[in-house]
Scaffold this active site. Structure first.
Site, short mmCIF file in Angstrom:
data_model
loop_
_atom_site.label_atom_id
_atom_site.label_comp_id
_atom_site.label_asym_id
_atom_site.label_seq_id
_atom_site.Cartn_x
_atom_site.Cartn_y
_atom_site.Cartn_z
N ASN A 80 0.81 -1.21 0.00
CA ASN A 80 0.00 0.00 0.00
C ASN A 80 0.85 1.28 0.00
O ASN A 80 2.02 1.25 -0.38
CB ASN A 80 -1.05 -0.01 1.11
CG ASN A 80 -2.31 0.71 0.63
OD1 ASN A 80 -2.40 1.91 0.72
ND2 ASN A 80 -3.25 -0.03 0.07
N ARG A 81 0.27 2.39 0.44
CA ARG A 81 0.85 3.71 0.14
C ARG A 81 1.72 4.27 1.28
O ARG A 81 1.42 4.07 2.45
CB ARG A 81 -0.28 4.71 -0.15
CG ARG A 81 -0.99 4.38 -1.43
CD ARG A 81 -2.21 5.23 -1.67
NE ARG A 81 -2.83 4.91 -2.96
CZ ARG A 81 -3.61 3.84 -3.18
NH1 ARG A 81 -3.89 3.00 -2.21
NH2 ARG A 81 -4.07 3.59 -4.40
N HIS A 106 3.02 0.10 -3.11
CA HIS A 106 3.40 -1.30 -3.31
C HIS A 106 4.88 -1.51 -3.67
O HIS A 106 5.21 -2.34 -4.52
CB HIS A 106 2.53 -1.95 -4.39
CG HIS A 106 1.08 -2.10 -4.00
ND1 HIS A 106 0.66 -2.27 -2.71
CD2 HIS A 106 -0.05 -2.11 -4.77
CE1 HIS A 106 -0.67 -2.38 -2.69
NE2 HIS A 106 -1.12 -2.28 -3.91
N HIS A 179 -1.01 -9.97 -3.44
CA HIS A 179 -2.04 -9.15 -4.09
C HIS A 179 -2.93 -9.98 -5.02
O HIS A 179 -3.27 -9.53 -6.13
CB HIS A 179 -1.37 -8.00 -4.84
CG HIS A 179 -2.20 -6.78 -4.95
ND1 HIS A 179 -3.26 -6.67 -5.83
CD2 HIS A 179 -2.16 -5.61 -4.27
CE1 HIS A 179 -3.80 -5.48 -5.71
NE2 HIS A 179 -3.16 -4.82 -4.77
N TYR A 181 -6.26 -11.42 -6.59
CA TYR A 181 -7.65 -10.98 -6.75
C TYR A 181 -8.51 -12.24 -6.83
O TYR A 181 -8.27 -13.10 -7.69
CB TYR A 181 -7.82 -10.21 -8.06
CG TYR A 181 -7.19 -8.85 -8.12
CD1 TYR A 181 -5.81 -8.70 -8.22
CD2 TYR A 181 -7.98 -7.71 -8.16
CE1 TYR A 181 -5.24 -7.44 -8.33
CE2 TYR A 181 -7.41 -6.44 -8.28
CZ TYR A 181 -6.04 -6.31 -8.36
OH TYR A 181 -5.48 -5.06 -8.47
N ASP A 251 -11.65 0.21 -0.41
CA ASP A 251 -10.21 0.20 -0.63
C ASP A 251 -9.59 0.72 0.66
O ASP A 251 -8.97 1.78 0.69
CB ASP A 251 -9.85 1.07 -1.84
CG ASP A 251 -8.42 0.84 -2.31
OD1 ASP A 251 -7.69 0.08 -1.66
OD2 ASP A 251 -8.04 1.43 -3.35
N GLN A 289 -6.20 -5.12 3.99
CA GLN A 289 -6.72 -4.14 3.05
C GLN A 289 -7.78 -4.87 2.22
O GLN A 289 -7.47 -5.81 1.50
CB GLN A 289 -5.59 -3.61 2.14
CG GLN A 289 -6.01 -2.57 1.13
CD GLN A 289 -6.05 -1.14 1.71
OE1 GLN A 289 -5.60 -0.90 2.83
NE2 GLN A 289 -6.59 -0.20 0.94
N GLU A 318 -5.76 -8.27 1.36
CA GLU A 318 -4.29 -8.20 1.53
C GLU A 318 -3.98 -8.03 3.01
O GLU A 318 -4.12 -6.93 3.56
CB GLU A 318 -3.75 -6.99 0.75
CG GLU A 318 -4.14 -6.96 -0.70
CD GLU A 318 -4.13 -5.55 -1.27
OE1 GLU A 318 -3.08 -4.89 -1.17
OE2 GLU A 318 -5.16 -5.09 -1.77
C1 BGC Z 1 -4.75 -0.65 -3.34
C2 BGC Z 1 -5.50 0.04 -4.45
C3 BGC Z 1 -4.71 -0.09 -5.71
C4 BGC Z 1 -4.52 -1.56 -5.99
C5 BGC Z 1 -3.76 -1.85 -7.26
C6 BGC Z 1 -4.58 -2.08 -3.70
O1 BGC Z 1 -3.85 -2.73 -2.73
O2 BGC Z 1 -5.39 -0.53 -2.10
O3 BGC Z 1 -5.72 1.39 -4.14
O4 BGC Z 1 -5.34 0.53 -6.78
O5 BGC Z 1 -3.86 -2.14 -4.92
O6 BGC Z 1 -2.61 -1.17 -7.32
#
Ligand code: BGC
Length: 353
Positions: A80-81, A106, A179, A181, A251, A289, A318
């Protein structure tokens, strides 16, 4: 039970990428690349014993190299950020690569999802793929040589377990996750709104419009973020709640009740009424997340079999530390120091109802 290794593709610099398909005695299988430790395929039985691939991903290596969705990949050094890609640790200022508006996301430009990992396999009743890298001092701007092993194991109880172990020679923020899906009806089965989700979290982290946590840990009570009792994802996903509007859906970081644990315990459960598939998430990480695939719009990179990307048709759970925790007082401690060992495990376990 069995492990099959196959050439998957060749990187622009000539390095070969292999896929490893692990299968257990029940017929469940997972295909993982040594590129990014990426989960490409995960075949799980429904209540009638029919196997379907329940994870997003692409047919060819070029898409994994070019696309930006982090499909199936290992994420690091920091999931994440990180606000503006900046932090100060032990009196030293660090600047990271900016790759998401004005934030670091990431792990940066060539995060762990873009690395070619050393791979070792161990066959048995519970087949194992062990991946290893050394992330050098200064990698994407982070301090310290980080030695990292990720162990994927397919268990006899239909669990896909992921253990993250790391050591460093300088203090560094570290927040590792995967990550993948998911859609329990199959990756090409459409909307995730009908899936039922439970998250054992009594608070979540509201964000600003750049998806950076504001610093508040807000109670989920009476909000669209209350998944303590299982609830269909679609119930509140279009709510007028500001936090939902800012992210275009879910998110957000959900903080598990009581925080991290010594051993993995069940923290999330996803259920698809139609197929009967259940996915239980066991972890000893402090947070998750929940990302409802709000940005799945990239027409250039269709999924396996040419299936187009569509928003909210796949979701990520996540397990992690809090986003931007390196900059926020009172958030989970995300620093790994010399002499310490980072050791977290998350298992995605499948069953039917
Ligand atoms: C984030 C999203 C992001 C995605 C793909 C996720 O873990 O929370 O905001 O767009 O990853 O990069």
């Amino acid at each position: 039970m069995s492990i099959k290794k196959k050439l998957f593709g060749v990187l622009a610099d000539g390095r070969e990428v292999y896929s490893y398909t692990l299968k257990n005695a029940n017929g469940m299988s997972v295909k993982i690349l040594n590129y990014g430790g990426t989960i490409v395929k995960l075949k799980v039985a429904d209540r009638n014993g029919c196997f379907t691939d329940v994870v997003g991903g692409y047919d060819c290596l070029d898409s994994y190299v070019g696309a930006d969705g982090y499909q199936g990949a290992l994420i690091g050094r920091f999931g994440n950020r990180i606000n503006k890609g900046k932090f100060t640790l032990e009196g030293v200022d660090y600047t990271l690569f900016i790759n998401n508006n004005d934030n670091h996301l990431h792990g940066g430009e060539f995060g762990f999802d873009k690395k070619l990992w050393d791979a070792e396999t161990f066959d048995g009743d519970e087949p194992v793929l062990k991946l290893h890298i050394v992330s050098p001092d200064g990698d994407e701007g982070y301090p310290g040589n980080l030695d990292l092993t990720v162990t994927y194991k397919l268990t006899s109880e239909n669990g896909l377990s992921i253990r993250y172990e790391a050591t460093t020679d300088k203090s560094t923020p570290l927040n590792l996750t995967n990550h993948t899906y998911f859609n329990l009806g199959g990756y090409a089965s459409g909307s995730i709104h009908s899936l039922e989700l439970m998250i054992d979290a009594d608070t979540y982290l509201p964000t600003d419009e750049r998806l950076i946590p504001t610093g508040e840990m807000r109670s989920v009570s009476g909000t669209p973020f209350d998944f303590r009792t299982p609830k269909k994802i679609g119930t509140d996903i279009n709510s007028e709640c500001l936090d939902i509007k800012l992210a275009g859906g879910y998110d957000h970081c959900f903080n598990f009740t009581g925080g991290k644990t010594a051993e993995p315990i069940k923290r999330c459960e996803l259920y698809d009424e139609k197929s009967g598939r259940v996915m239980s998430v066991y972890t000893n990480q402090p947070c998750v997340q929940f990302y409802s695939g709000n940005f799945l719009t990239n027409e250039k990179y269709p999924f396996k079999g040419g299936y187009p990307q569509r928003v909210q048709t796949l979701l990520c759970l996540e397990t992690q530390h809090m986003p931007d925790s390196i900059n926020q007082d009172g958030f989970t401690d995300c620093v790994l120091r010399p002499g310490e060992k980072y050791d977290f495990t998350t298992e995605y376990r499948f069953s039917v109802k």
